[in-house]
Design a protein around this motif. Structure first.
Motif, PDB file in Angstrom:
ATOM      1  N   TYR A 187      38.933  24.165  38.143  1.00 38.27           N
ATOM      2  CA  TYR A 187      38.154  24.174  39.379  1.00 38.27           C
ATOM      3  C   TYR A 187      38.195  22.810  40.063  1.00 38.27           C
ATOM      4  CZ  TYR A 187      36.206  28.782  38.333  1.00 38.27           C
ATOM      5  OH  TYR A 187      36.052  30.125  38.099  1.00 38.27           O
ATOM      6  N   ASP A 188      38.178  21.761  39.255  1.00 37.09           N
ATOM      7  CA  ASP A 188      38.214  20.405  39.815  1.00 37.09           C
ATOM      8  C   ASP A 188      39.524  20.145  40.546  1.00 37.09           C
ATOM      9  OD1 ASP A 188      37.045  17.855  40.249  1.00 37.09           O
ATOM     10  OD2 ASP A 188      38.295  17.007  38.677  1.00 37.09           O
TER      11      ASP A 188
ATOM     12  N   ASP B  52      40.324  28.487  42.857  1.00 30.71           N
ATOM     13  CA  ASP B  52      39.223  29.359  43.252  1.00 30.71           C
ATOM     14  C   ASP B  52      38.790  30.265  42.106  1.00 30.71           C
ATOM     15  OD1 ASP B  52      39.223  28.796  46.245  1.00 30.71           O
ATOM     16  OD2 ASP B  52      41.295  29.414  45.937  1.00 30.71           O
ATOM     17  N   ASP B  53      39.717  30.566  41.213  1.00 33.30           N
ATOM     18  CA  ASP B  53      39.423  31.487  40.127  1.00 33.30           C
ATOM     19  C   ASP B  53      40.457  31.280  39.025  1.00 33.30           C
ATOM     20  OD1 ASP B  53      38.170  33.482  38.701  1.00 33.30           O
ATOM     21  OD2 ASP B  53      38.381  35.007  40.255  1.00 33.30           O
TER      22      ASP B  53
ATOM     23  N   LEU C 295      36.935  20.751  49.579  1.00 31.99           N
ATOM     24  CA  LEU C 295      36.349  21.784  48.733  1.00 31.99           C
ATOM     25  C   LEU C 295      37.358  22.890  48.489  1.00 31.99           C
ATOM     26  CD1 LEU C 295      32.829  22.256  50.425  1.00 31.99           C
ATOM     27  CD2 LEU C 295      33.479  20.622  48.641  1.00 31.99           C
ATOM     28  N   SER C 296      37.246  23.525  47.330  1.00 27.27           N
ATOM     29  CA  SER C 296      38.066  24.709  47.071  1.00 27.27           C
ATOM     30  C   SER C 296      37.532  25.859  47.916  1.00 27.27           C
ATOM     31  CB  SER C 296      38.001  25.088  45.587  1.00 27.27           C
ATOM     32  OG  SER C 296      36.724  25.617  45.266  1.00 27.27           O
ATOM     33  N   LYS C 297      38.298  26.934  48.016  1.00 28.56           N
ATOM     34  CA  LYS C 297      37.861  28.098  48.791  1.00 28.56           C
ATOM     35  C   LYS C 297      36.525  28.630  48.281  1.00 28.56           C
ATOM     36  CE  LYS C 297      41.008  29.132  51.938  1.00 28.56           C
ATOM     37  NZ  LYS C 297      40.676  29.366  53.358  1.00 28.56           N
ATOM     38  N   LYS C 298      36.392  28.726  46.968  1.00 24.59           N
ATOM     39  CA  LYS C 298      35.160  29.255  46.402  1.00 24.59           C
ATOM     40  C   LYS C 298      33.985  28.319  46.675  1.00 24.59           C
ATOM     41  CE  LYS C 298      35.826  33.311  44.727  1.00 24.59           C
ATOM     42  NZ  LYS C 298      36.739  33.625  45.824  1.00 24.59           N
ATOM     43  N   GLU C 299      34.218  27.017  46.559  1.00 29.74           N
ATOM     44  CA  GLU C 299      33.153  26.053  46.838  1.00 29.74           C
ATOM     45  C   GLU C 299      32.726  26.147  48.301  1.00 29.74           C
ATOM     46  OE1 GLU C 299      34.579  22.738  43.525  1.00 29.74           O
ATOM     47  OE2 GLU C 299      35.163  22.542  45.620  1.00 29.74           O
TER      48      GLU C 299
ATOM     49  N   THR D 115      31.006  26.462  39.128  1.00 29.39           N
ATOM     50  CA  THR D 115      31.335  26.240  40.534  1.00 29.39           C
ATOM     51  C   THR D 115      30.201  25.523  41.259  1.00 29.39           C
ATOM     52  OG1 THR D 115      32.664  28.269  40.512  1.00 29.39           O
ATOM     53  CG2 THR D 115      32.137  27.334  42.666  1.00 29.39           C
ATOM     54  N   ILE D 116      28.962  25.917  40.980  1.00 33.30           N
ATOM     55  CA  ILE D 116      27.814  25.260  41.599  1.00 33.30           C
ATOM     56  C   ILE D 116      27.729  23.808  41.151  1.00 33.30           C
ATOM     57  CG2 ILE D 116      25.280  25.172  41.619  1.00 33.30           C
ATOM     58  CD1 ILE D 116      25.259  28.190  41.792  1.00 33.30           C
ATOM     59  N   SER D 117      28.037  23.553  39.880  1.00 33.39           N
ATOM     60  CA  SER D 117      28.031  22.185  39.376  1.00 33.39           C
ATOM     61  C   SER D 117      29.046  21.320  40.113  1.00 33.39           C
ATOM     62  CB  SER D 117      28.330  22.175  37.871  1.00 33.39           C
ATOM     63  OG  SER D 117      28.418  20.864  37.374  1.00 33.39           O
ATOM     64  N   ARG D 118      30.246  21.873  40.348  1.00 32.36           N
ATOM     65  CA  ARG D 118      31.268  21.126  41.078  1.00 32.36           C
ATOM     66  C   ARG D 118      30.826  20.876  42.519  1.00 32.36           C
ATOM     67  NH1 ARG D 118      33.217  18.571  37.514  1.00 32.36           N
ATOM     68  NH2 ARG D 118      34.618  17.773  39.134  1.00 32.36           N
TER      69      ARG D 118
END
Length: 243
Positions: free
Chosen positions: A91-92, A96-97, A155-159, A199-202
């Protein structure tokens, strides 16, 4: 037809995934090494990258970081690694997944199809021309860019999707299940239990500048997550070029 770049050095697995993706109606750009993948990505309008991590001529994490410097394309890792630190590293790097080997093609297709549904419906869903502001953060929804004190955040897409979801629901407790349904848009059984908190942590670390716990997001024990700041929304002419 949506183009998917597949980077997998196991030729049998590469062939199997490619055939399944094509049957689902996608155009597949197949690569067995990082050098080949870099060329294909540069020459084509790719909407999704599916990548292994370990390869003979490079590393999937570094490839992802390289892609992230140029694009916010969706990115899924195929990996035999399932430790939390490996998930965090993925994720870093900007993924996204991820999906852990061995896996069924049905599960992979569920993730791919869910991402593609979101890509097809995302245009205009966040309000073209909208500028969302919260504290030191500003999100240009038309350009899908995030700024903090004038400096762009990568940010990543998910972030980014998670951030937008929070900004649309400020000062409201959002459950893990709601986040899975809206941001991941797949049945929870296909998503690792650590996916949402990781993801929330990132996202917390990025919006806080890495200087300790974020003041934007609060974990409400046993209930979910809360965006603490007020959010303002400004609509601008979609034809106007601005940051």
């Amino acid at each position: 037809m949506a183009k998917i770049l597949l980077l997998e050095d196991d030729e049998n697995l590469n062939r199997g995934i490619s055939l399944k993706l094509k049957k689902e109606g996608y155009e597949v750009l197949s690569a067995t090494g990082v050098t080949q993948a870099e060329r294909l990505f540069h020459e084509n309008d790719v909407v999704l990258v599916i990548s292994d991590i370990g390869m003979e001529d490079g590393d999937g994490l570094e490839f992802c970081r390289s892609v992230r410097r140029r694009s916010q394309v969706h990115f899924i890792f195929l990996t035999a690694l399932d430790q939390e630190v490996d998930i965090v590293n993925g994720y870093d790097a900007g993924a996204d997944d991820y999906i852990t080997k061995p896996f069924s093609l049905m599960v992979l297709m569920s993730k791919v199809n869910a991402l593609m549904r979101r890509i097809r419906t995302k245009e205009g869903s966040d309000g073209e021309g909208a500028i969302l502001e919260s504290g030191a953060l500003k999100v240009n929804c038309r350009e899908m860019r995030v700024y903090q004190d004038g400096q762009e955040l990568l940010l990543s897409k998910k972030e980014l999707q998670l951030l937008l979801y929070f900004l649309k629901n400020p000062k409201r407790i959002i459950s893990k299940e709601q986040i899975l349904d809206v941001v991941w848009d797949v049945d929870g059984q296909f998503v690792d239990d650590n996916t949402v908190p990781v993801t929330i942590s990132r996202l917390k670390k990025k919006v806080s500048g890495g200087a300790g716990p974020a003041e934007y997001i609060k974990n409400v024990r046993g209930m979910g997550y809360l965006w603490l700041m007020e959010v303002s929304c400004l609509y601008v002419d979609a034809r106007t070029d601005r940051d």
